[in-house]
Design an enzyme around this catalytic site. Structure first.
Site, short mmCIF file in Angstrom:
data_model
loop_
_atom_site.label_atom_id
_atom_site.label_comp_id
_atom_site.label_asym_id
_atom_site.label_seq_id
_atom_site.Cartn_x
_atom_site.Cartn_y
_atom_site.Cartn_z
N ARG A 86 -20.21 8.62 0.88
CA ARG A 86 -21.63 8.47 1.21
C ARG A 86 -22.09 9.78 1.87
O ARG A 86 -21.88 10.00 3.05
CB ARG A 86 -21.84 7.32 2.19
N GLN A 120 -4.26 -8.90 6.10
CA GLN A 120 -4.48 -7.56 6.63
C GLN A 120 -5.75 -7.52 7.47
O GLN A 120 -5.81 -6.79 8.48
CB GLN A 120 -4.54 -6.54 5.50
N SER A 175 -11.30 0.34 4.20
CA SER A 175 -11.11 1.18 3.01
C SER A 175 -11.87 0.60 1.83
O SER A 175 -12.08 -0.61 1.72
CB SER A 175 -9.62 1.27 2.67
N CYS A 183 0.33 2.07 6.56
CA CYS A 183 0.55 0.67 6.90
C CYS A 183 0.64 -0.14 5.61
O CYS A 183 -0.03 0.17 4.62
CB CYS A 183 -0.56 0.15 7.80
N GLY A 206 1.45 -4.24 3.72
CA GLY A 206 1.51 -5.68 3.86
C GLY A 206 2.90 -6.15 4.27
O GLY A 206 3.90 -5.60 3.84
N HIS A 226 -9.16 3.51 -1.56
CA HIS A 226 -7.75 3.15 -1.38
C HIS A 226 -7.26 2.44 -2.64
O HIS A 226 -7.31 1.21 -2.73
CB HIS A 226 -7.64 2.25 -0.15
N CYS A 256 0.81 -1.22 0.00
CA CYS A 256 0.00 0.00 0.00
C CYS A 256 0.84 1.27 0.00
O CYS A 256 0.34 2.34 -0.34
CB CYS A 256 -0.95 0.01 1.20
#
Length: 385
Positions: A214, A155, A240, A371, A373, A341, A89
């Site tokens: 939303r 994750q 995400s 953060c 993986g 994401h 990420c």
């Protein structure tokens, strides 16, 4: 050693999975961002020394060197090289680190750090699934499995462990998710993203607004979303959103600033990358932030705004709690729970948002933490100019 300056930052508005941007080939989408960075800076495209492009699922349409293919899909000349990188990420945040290191060293003067991910056209997990479905092994050898006592790293498992460790309830996670949507909606309505977003054609016309927000979200609607596991506390609403998107930053040194008459948006003040426990995985931004502050000589109260990627709600909440940070400075325009994401693009996307949010408020220091993986984390501190 020279400083590294960010002179242009741009991103596409996020597209929901199978939504507005799903018709774009990822190389073309990334090419649009490269073009925007050149246009915004006014530099000669041939002056770009390198393109460093992050992408997580480098298979299918994102295979065969997506970085180079993005250059070929842009207005940059063939002479501009590229490299594709994967730090999960944090891929395009690491692209920024590599670009900054290159221009600071003087080996290159102008480097683009960018990222792309089409989660519609290259579904998450595709590289692993391709091997497993072919009857081959997964990425974790028996040696790794034995060492850590697991058959795979997840994750979601990390997020669940994080929530348990810091004592969060579903109600707390849902409340944070609602705040992400509320902030993202308010920022969009106020035009806070206009400077960073480049318009591109979507399925239903020009795509200029993040698709996942939303606007009518409520605790009741978020609380009605099915949990990701029976008896758990995390739902898709507190995680995400899968997202299509691309983002990029144009990074230069002082020599390029003077030679090309460029005006900096921000200076890269500090860069940290750290690894820790790959099982809980998502906790690493906490020790990485501590290291970044220690090595930069800054205190948490010196940082005006923070962007911490909302892979799951417990990530941001645990970071706030452990570091005793000010929640009013965190993800002030919403985060990945609302905005999406797009994996390999998220690092450059968050940095674009951070820089423009700092400048809009007349603030100085911003910190970005991601953060990743495998128990990794990148932390970047920038100073607006």
């Amino acid at each position: 050693m020279s400083d590294a300056f960010i002179v242009a930052a741009a991103r596409t508005a996020g597209g929901r999975r199978n939504g507005q941007l799903s018709g774009w080939h990822p190389a073309d989408l990334a090419g649009e961002v490269l073009n925007a960075l050149v246009d915004r800076s006014g530099i000669d495209p041939a002056a770009v020394d390198d393109v460093i492009l992050g992408c997580v699922s480098q298979v299918g349409e994102q295979s065969f060197h997506i970085g180079r293919n993005a250059v070929l899909a842009s207005k940059l000349p063939d002479s501009v090289p590229a490299v594709s990188i994967d730090r999960q990420c944090g891929s395009s945040q690491q692209a920024l680190h590599f670009a900054a290191q290159a221009v600071m060293s003087g080996t290159q003067d102008i480097v683009i750090a960018a990222g792309v991910e089409s989660m519609s056209r290259v579904p998450m997990g595709s590289p692993t699934n391709l091997a497993v479905n072919a009857g081959l092994g997964g990425p974790w050898s028996e040696r790794i499995q034995h060492r850590y006592g697991v058959t795979q790293f997840s994750q979601f498992t990390g997020a669940k462990m994080l929530a348990q460790k810091y004592g969060y309830s579903r109600e707390q996670l849902d409340a944070y998710a609602l705040l992400s949507h509320q902030r993202a909606a308010a920022a969009t309505n106020a035009g806070a993203f206009k400077q960073e977003i480049i318009p591109v054609e979507g399925k239903d016309g020009l795509h200029t607004k993040d698709e996942g927000i939303r606007y009518d979200a409520s605790l009741a609607s978020i609380g009605s979303v099915k949990l990701l596991e029976e008896g758990g506390i995390i739902s898709a609403a507190s995680a995400s959103q899968m997202c299509d998107g691309a983002a990029g930053l144009l990074v230069v040194n002082e020599r390029a600033l003077k030679e090309h008459g460029l005006k900096p948006l921000a200076r890269v003040h500090h860069m940290t990358v750290l690894g820790s426990d790959p099982v809980i995985m998502l906790e690493t931004p906490i020790p990485a932030t501590r290291r970044a502050l220690e090595r930069s000589g800054l205190r948490m109260q010196d940082i005006d705004l923070y962007e911490v990627n909302e892979a799951f709600a417990p990530v941001a909440l645990a970071w706030l709690q452990a570091l005793e940070a000010d929640p009013q400075r965190l993800n002030v325009n919403g985060g990945a729970i609302a905005l999406g994401h797009p994996l390999g693009a998220s690092g450059a996307k968050l940095m674009s948002t951070l820089i423009y949010a700092l400048r809009a408020r007349g603030k100085r220091y911003g910190l970005q933490a991601m953060c990743e993986g495998g128990g990794l984390a990148n932390v970047t501190i920038v100073e607006t100019l």
